[in-house]
Structures are given as C-alpha cells and as structure tokens.
Motif scaffolding. Structure first.
Motif: not given
Length: 444
Positions: A45-66
């Motif tokens: 319910l807290n930090g794991a959602a953001s941690e999983a985002l960094v771990e599972l979604v490529p950095r380029d995708t996160r950066s390009t899509d904001g």
C-alpha cells in the motif's frame, strides 16, 4: 502519473502485472480466510508500488512517458485538501491514476462499511480512475481492495470480481465525461513534452503534457468541481506558460497554491500543488501571476523590489550566431564571472548587438534549487561597453552608480534572498519576470 497520449505504446509496462499479481494474491488469500500479513500489506500500500515501477518498467519508458507514482507523503497532502468534501460523500476521480496512490489516500478518508464487501461496494461507487496502462489499473484495484480488507471486517466474505469497476484502462481524452462528472478530481499528470492539440487556446508547439491534461480537465469539469493537482513548477513560474495560467484563472473561482519542492528523493523534478474550484468562464483580468500568490504574506507590504532600482535583461550575445564581419567588442561569459567578485570584462568577441554600459551586476541564469545558493552575483566594472552572453542576467542600476551595484551585491548575498527565490521558483533557470520581483532586503 502516466502519459495519456493518443496512441498507447505496445505493452511497455506489461511486466508490471507481476506486482499487480502479488497484491492480488494477497487479497485473494485474505478474502479466503487467511490472516492478513500486515507487513506485506503495508509495503504493497505504500513504497512497493514505486519500487516495482523502477524494477519492472524500463527507464526509457518511464522517462519518455513521464511515469512517476505519487508516493504516500505527497498523496496524503493532496487528499487532505479535499478532506471535508470526501467526508461528506463526494465522488473522486483521477484521470491518470497509475497504481492508485492518490485514490488510496482519498479512500482512507472515506467511511467504511460493516464488512470488507460493504466497504468495497461503497468505495467502488465513489472512486473513478483511468490510466493508459492496464497493468497499473490492475494494481490500483488490488491495492484498494487490500486497503478495504486491512481492518479485518468479515474478511472471509466473497468480494465480487468486478470490484472497483469505475477504474478502467483507457486514455483520458477518450473519456472526458467520466472525469467531468466527479465531485472532486485528484491528479498527478505526466511531465512529458507533447505538441499542443489543434484547438489549444494558450500555446502552440511543444509544451508540458501535464499542462494540457490539467487545462482539459478544468475546461470540461462541471461547475463546482474541486481539483487538486501536482504539477511541474515550470507551469507556475515559467514565462512561456503565462497564457496557460491566464486560461486556468478564467475557469476557476478560487485557487490555492503550495510550492511543494522536489517530487521525491529519486526524481529531480520540482512541483507545486494547486487546489481550485471550477466556475463558469468569465472575462478575468488575470495577469497569470502565480508567483505572487504562492508568496502571499512572505514580503513586507511596501518592501522595495529589484525592478524599482535596476533594469533587468538577459545578455544578448549567442556565440554560434557570431559573424566574422561583426565588430570586435569586450565580452563577458559565465566563465568570466566568479561569485561575489568585482571584475572587468576579460574577453573579446565579434558582435553587432546590444551592449551594456558598466558598471552593472550579472547573475547566472542557471540556478538549481538543490544548490547552496540560487542567486550568485558578480559586479562588472569599467567604464566600457560590454557584450554579455545570454546565460547571464544583467542588472543595470537606474542611477548608473557603482555604489548602487555594491549595495545590490550585499543584498543578493543575504540568505533571505535565496530563501525567497526558492519559494518563488523551483525551475532550473531564472527568468527576468521573477528576478524583477526579488525583494531588496534592507534597501532604504
């Protein structure tokens, strides 16, 4: 926060379903009669959602899509802005909900039923959300259900599979009416750049997508809808977005602005939170000044500002535009201006543009809120006419006096000057509009 573009990328976030599945498995286990793993639930319910985002979604995708999730601290602040309306039973929508951080914070302020199923049913009727990525929506549904089950009210009851069916994968721009009908909207739209739509009233060309989405939500909202949004600070204080701010002012009856600061420890973006209420559009005389609103009460009523005694301008010399036929003149660049010093222009360049008569003060345009000082002055002596590089801002004394320049240096060295600038702008470049408003502390 995820990017709502016209065309979805081909499964760029598919791997995030691993996190959604983990949360869903915990929910299923608890609803089947298992004991809640409170440590795991707190993480999900807290930090794991953001941690999983960094771990599972490529950095380029996160950066390009904001793609940046709000996190607990920021989400809690946003939800509290609407606490009275939420407590009174208001519906809440998020047009770019991601894994649901903002909606979770709002749900904690909602009343609960006498069972997990009843709580889910109540919340499902009041929570609306969209996201371009279905994997994030799956995670948001599972997390909200886990939050509902956390109190342990009859956890063995069957919770229908269509729980939170007003949380949908989809592009906000294809579902304007769903968000427009809500009593309240919370949003943390993406910070990516896009080309403005053809019908955009406030800009043309490349702009912040967050500004496009926010303007659309506000212009389509029903009268009286309250909106709380986390936005990049450039929208609040950037010169290019003055028309955007005027557009927003023309659609709302009240507005509160809170300069929040850095988004989080891992994201080098500074943001502010705006809370407003939709009104019928009217012919406002707004100047689009959101800096003054954010600083309301921080200055003395009649304190002098820099523009009262100095002409503020950006240096006109751009090196790559120089021509071999231009005249050779004295020249000043960023590398020639040591902090808090008095120097003469040591360089030469070819230039036929605007020159500045010494003495004057320059400050660097590049200015990071993370730096120990935001406003770093240098006094340029003479007498001579000098070309100034466009990475410097020129502060020319109205009386032409060297003594005025030295007094200004002392003011700009005051710690309160940097404190003011950090409240006024969290952008990485100073603008002349902001510098002109800078209070001259101790100037008499």
């Amino acid at each position: 926060m995820t990017k709502n573009s016209a065309t979805a990328l081909k499964n760029p976030t598919q791997s995030y379903d691993l996190f959604a599945s983990k949360v869903g498995a915990e929910v299923s286990r608890v609803l089947a009669g298992g004991k809640l793993d409170r440590k795991a639930a707190a993480s999900y319910l807290n930090g794991a959602a953001s941690e999983a985002l960094v771990e599972l979604v490529p950095r380029d995708t996160r950066s390009t899509d904001g793609i940046f999730f709000s996190g607990k601290k920021l989400s809690k602040y946003v939800a509290r802005c609407l606490s009275a309306k939420i407590a009174a039973g208001a519906t809440v929508a998020d047009p770019t909900c991601g894994a649901g951080d903002l909606l979770l914070a709002c749900a904690t302020l909602m009343s609960r039923g006498q069972s997990t199923a009843a709580t889910v049913a109540q919340w499902s009727s009041r929570i609306i959300g969209l996201d371009l990525h279905g994997e994030f929506v799956n995670a948001a549904r599972a997390r909200l259900t886990l939050l509902a089950a956390q109190e342990g009210f009859s956890a063995t009851e069957e919770v229908r599979a269509t729980r939170f069916d007003n949380l949908l994968p989809g592009n906000y721009f294809d579902h304007l009416e769903k968000i427009a009908a809500a009593d309240c909207v919370v949003m943390n739209p993406p910070f990516a750049k896009v080309q403005t739509p053809d019908d955009c009233e406030w800009a043309k060309g490349s702009v912040q997508l967050a500004g496009v989405i926010f303007a659309s939500v506000l212009s389509n909202a029903k009268i009286g809808q309250e909106i709380v949004a986390v936005l990049p600070d450039v929208l609040r204080c950037g010169s290019r977005y003055q028309r955007w701010r005027k557009f927003i002012d023309a659609h709302c009856v009240s507005k509160r602005i809170h300069v929040y600061g850095r988004f989080d420890e891992k994201t080098d973006v500074d943001v502010f939170v705006v809370h407003l209420t939709k009104s019928a559009r009217f012919a406002t005389k707004s100047k689009g000044d959101w800096i003054g609103r954010a600083l309301s009460g921080t200055n003395k009523p009649h304190s002098a500002v820099l523009n009262d005694f100095f002409k503020v301008s950006v240096g006109a010399y751009v090196p790559f535009r120089a021509k071999k036929t231009d005249e050779i003149v004295d020249y000043l660049c960023v590398g020639d201006v040591p902090a808090d010093a008095e120097v003469a222009a040591p360089s030469k360049c070819r230039f036929n543009g605007t020159l500045h008569q010494t003495p004057f003060v320059v400050i660097r345009r590049t200015s990071n809120p993370a730096d120990s000082r935001r406003v770093i002055p240098t006094l340029i002596t003479g007498p001579k006419m000098v070309a100034v590089e466009n990475h410097l801002i020129v502060l020319m004394p109205a009386d032409g006096a060297l003594s005025s320049c030295r007094r200004l240096i002392a003011v700009l060295q005051n710690e309160e000057t940097d404190n003011w600038m950090n409240r006024a702008s969290r952008c990485r470049h100073l603008t002349t509009a902001i510098v002109k408003k800078l209070p001259l502390i101790g100037w008499t």
